[in-house]
Design an enzyme around this catalytic site. Sequence first.
Site: not given
Length: 148
Positions: A9, A49, A57, A85, A91, A102, A112, A115, A126
């Site tokens: 990100k 998203y 949010f 993950r 998250t 993270r 964070n 992704h 994706e």
Amino acid sequence: MEQTFIMIKPDGVQRGLVGDIISRFEKKGFSLKGLKLMGVERAFAEKHYEDLSAKPFFNGLVEYIISGPVIAMVWEGKNVVVTGRKIIGATNPSDSAPGTIRGDYAIEIGRNVIHGSDSVESAKKEIALWFPDGTVGWQSSLHPWIYE
Ligand code: RTP
């Protein structure tokens, strides 16, 4: 072989974490199949998203993703979705274990750093969205040293 979509990100790019993040996936033994640095349009971020569009949010999340360039990647390997993950961590960085990306580099859920696809099905969706022209087909020469 399974593939996942990973995005660093804007905060991860700005903070100079790209090399470290790529290194973690490489050292694990996963293969890099696609990579690009790109600015994201609002409509594209909203599409990525879209499942979260009803969340309070959502707008802040979209603003965050379009606030600077991101690194979009495809990584390949056995169980790469679930393991990716785990490498990323929970998250909310308050819950992510030290040693995860993270857990090591983030404090707030809205910043964070990274992704990762949450299922094989969403990975396929994706990857098709972010890499519409496909990726380069190549096989790492390290495979015999990583897989039995
Ligand atoms: P990601 O899609 O970014 O990998 O994150 P995730 O699956 O771990 O979490 P998800 O529930 O899909 O949320 C997507 C991103 O939205 C932001 N978020 N903010 N303020 C909040 O309560 C909140 N909750 C989620 C995070 O940046 C999260 O990664």
